[in-house]
Scaffold this motif. Structure first.
Motif, PDB file in Angstrom:
ATOM      1  N   GLN A   1       0.821  -1.211   0.000  1.00 44.55           N
ATOM      2  CA  GLN A   1       0.000   0.000   0.000  1.00 44.55           C
ATOM      3  C   GLN A   1       0.850   1.254   0.000  1.00 44.55           C
ATOM      4  O   GLN A   1       0.530   2.243  -0.672  1.00 44.55           O
ATOM      5  CB  GLN A   1      -0.943   0.007   1.194  1.00 44.55           C
TER       6      GLN A   1
ATOM      7  N   TRP B   1       0.755   4.397  -2.626  1.00 47.43           N
ATOM      8  CA  TRP B   1       0.673   5.803  -2.248  1.00 47.43           C
ATOM      9  C   TRP B   1       1.785   6.607  -2.901  1.00 47.43           C
ATOM     10  O   TRP B   1       1.577   7.713  -3.383  1.00 47.43           O
ATOM     11  CB  TRP B   1       0.758   5.948  -0.729  1.00 47.43           C
TER      12      TRP B   1
ATOM     13  N   CYS C   1       1.131   7.667  -6.334  1.00 50.35           N
ATOM     14  CA  CYS C   1       0.136   8.742  -6.423  1.00 50.35           C
ATOM     15  C   CYS C   1       0.646  10.053  -5.827  1.00 50.35           C
ATOM     16  O   CYS C   1      -0.112  11.023  -5.716  1.00 50.35           O
ATOM     17  CB  CYS C   1      -1.148   8.336  -5.717  1.00 50.35           C
TER      18      CYS C   1
ATOM     19  N   MET D   1       1.496  10.471  -2.675  1.00 48.79           N
ATOM     20  CA  MET D   1       1.038  10.614  -1.291  1.00 48.79           C
ATOM     21  C   MET D   1       2.187  10.251  -0.348  1.00 48.79           C
ATOM     22  O   MET D   1       2.644   9.111  -0.325  1.00 48.79           O
ATOM     23  CB  MET D   1      -0.181   9.720  -1.041  1.00 48.79           C
TER      24      MET D   1
ATOM     25  N   ILE E   1      -9.403   1.736   2.433  1.00 46.74           N
ATOM     26  CA  ILE E   1      -8.387   2.461   1.682  1.00 46.74           C
ATOM     27  C   ILE E   1      -8.984   3.554   0.793  1.00 46.74           C
ATOM     28  O   ILE E   1      -8.458   4.668   0.725  1.00 46.74           O
ATOM     29  CB  ILE E   1      -7.511   1.485   0.843  1.00 46.74           C
ATOM     30  N   GLU E   2     -10.102   3.272   0.134  1.00 48.04           N
ATOM     31  CA  GLU E   2     -10.689   4.277  -0.755  1.00 48.04           C
ATOM     32  C   GLU E   2     -11.132   5.507   0.033  1.00 48.04           C
ATOM     33  O   GLU E   2     -10.912   6.649  -0.379  1.00 48.04           O
ATOM     34  CB  GLU E   2     -11.883   3.695  -1.523  1.00 48.04           C
TER      35      GLU E   2
ATOM     36  N   ASN F   1      -8.032   7.498   1.307  1.00 55.16           N
ATOM     37  CA  ASN F   1      -7.395   8.300   0.255  1.00 55.16           C
ATOM     38  C   ASN F   1      -8.163   9.594  -0.006  1.00 55.16           C
ATOM     39  O   ASN F   1      -7.568  10.661  -0.183  1.00 55.16           O
ATOM     40  CB  ASN F   1      -7.279   7.490  -1.036  1.00 55.16           C
ATOM     41  N   ARG F   2      -9.508   9.492  -0.032  1.00 55.81           N
ATOM     42  CA  ARG F   2     -10.318  10.699  -0.225  1.00 55.81           C
ATOM     43  C   ARG F   2     -10.126  11.649   0.946  1.00 55.81           C
ATOM     44  O   ARG F   2      -9.970  12.861   0.761  1.00 55.81           O
ATOM     45  CB  ARG F   2     -11.805  10.325  -0.377  1.00 55.81           C
TER      46      ARG F   2
ATOM     47  N   TYR G   1      -7.616  11.915   3.009  1.00 51.71           N
ATOM     48  CA  TYR G   1      -6.257  12.466   3.011  1.00 51.71           C
ATOM     49  C   TYR G   1      -6.142  13.634   2.024  1.00 51.71           C
ATOM     50  O   TYR G   1      -5.579  14.683   2.354  1.00 51.71           O
ATOM     51  CB  TYR G   1      -5.259  11.367   2.642  1.00 51.71           C
ATOM     52  N   ARG G   2      -6.685  13.464   0.832  1.00 53.20           N
ATOM     53  CA  ARG G   2      -6.600  14.517  -0.177  1.00 53.20           C
ATOM     54  C   ARG G   2      -7.358  15.772   0.267  1.00 53.20           C
ATOM     55  O   ARG G   2      -6.924  16.891   0.035  1.00 53.20           O
ATOM     56  CB  ARG G   2      -7.117  14.000  -1.518  1.00 53.20           C
TER      57      ARG G   2
END
Length: 302
Positions: A123, A127, A130, A132, A288-289, A292-293, A295-296
């Motif tokens: 994972q 990241w 991407c 991250m 995880i999905e 990620n949202r 975090y952004r």
């Protein structure tokens, strides 16, 4: 009683005698053991759960959730912790406390630990692709600490997925570190030698001493949530946290406050110099999905 019932009773009696004989052998022989129906039922139940967990691995029912860690002063997300969950077909989402303690064999404990470690390192590599920038903490059991191949496997995974060691942190329960002090020290030093940092989890729940803090070269102390929850109402917790911060400063260790459930406690943590926290006030563990949202969105807000 029918003839079939009689045969069944005889077969059951023979099986019970075999189990008692096996128990006697486990005790070293030259001893007497009796069949215990309650013990047998408990053993059967554990074996059934073990088989279910083996099936969970093969059926991809295990999953990692992620809970962020935040710098309270800058509001930056500085890392996350990988948390194991079992998507049980009948019982819903289960936490490790609801199934891992039923596993008695070190081999299966290490197998589950290796699965978590592999998924977590993979994972981190996703990241990185991407853009991250997240350090991920991975919980390590006492069984893994006692496995002499643990650090080699971790290093191999970092190489396989091209993940810089600084992007991974392992977390060792204080109770495990106290139980296996020499082994824990060796694992910590080996991880640090190739760039992986180490945190002592649930700090304050064991019987740690100053010599333990001095000799165990961990980088981070994660203060147990029992000291953080109700921080505003309990002066004893406040005093203990101040003492921990003083000790951490003396031994050059970073402190993370676990269990921050009340955002109003943020100022109290900052007042004693504790800048990093994790807990429901920041965010709950997420798939995880969703993570990620989240975090952004946080990165945009900062």
């Amino acid at each position: 009683m029918t003839e079939a019932d009689s045969v069944t009773d005889i077969e059951q009696l023979i099986r019970q005698a075999d189990l008692a004989m096996y128990e006697s052998k486990l005790q070293g022989g030259n001893s007497m053991a009796f069949f215990n129906p309650e013990h047998d039922r408990s053993k059967r139940k554990r074996h059934a759960k073990k088989r279910q967990l083996e099936q969970a691995v093969s059926e991809n029912e295990l999953e990692l959730y992620f809970q962020p860690k935040m710098n309270l002063r800058s509001n930056e997300v500085i890392g996350a912790e990988a948390l194991l969950r079992w998507n049980h077909p009948d019982k819903g989402v289960l936490t490790p406390e609801q199934f891992l303690f039923d596993i008695e064999t070190p081999a299966q404990q290490c197998e589950i630990g290796d699965w978590v470690m592999t998924q977590a390192v993979h994972q981190v590599s996703e990241w990185m692709k991407c853009g991250m920038d997240i350090q991920l903490s991975i919980n390590v059991s006492s069984y893994q600490l006692d496995d002499f191949n643990f650090t080699s496997r971790l290093r191999a995974l970092l190489y396989q997925y091209k993940v810089p060691p600084s992007y991974v942190q392992i977390e060792i329960l204080e109770s495990s570190a106290l139980e296996l002090v020499e082994r824990a020290q060796a694992v910590i030093e080996r991880c640090q030698s190739f760039g992986v940092s180490v945190a002592i989890d649930d700090f304050g729940t064991g019987y740690s001493t100053l010599s333990y803090l001095r000799d165990l070269p961990a980088d981070v102390l994660k203060v147990d949530k029992s000291f953080i929850i109700g921080l505003q109402k309990d002066s004893k917790n406040w005093g203990l946290l101040k003492a921990v911060m003083s000790l951490a400063s003396t031994f050059d260790k970073t402190v993370v406050a676990e269990g921050l459930e009340d955002w109003d406690a943020k100022e109290l943590l900052l007042e004693v110099g504790c800048e990093i926290a994790q807990g429901y006030a920041i965010a709950r563990p997420m798939k995880i999905e969703q993570f990620n949202r989240w975090y952004r969105q946080e990165q945009v807000a900062v």
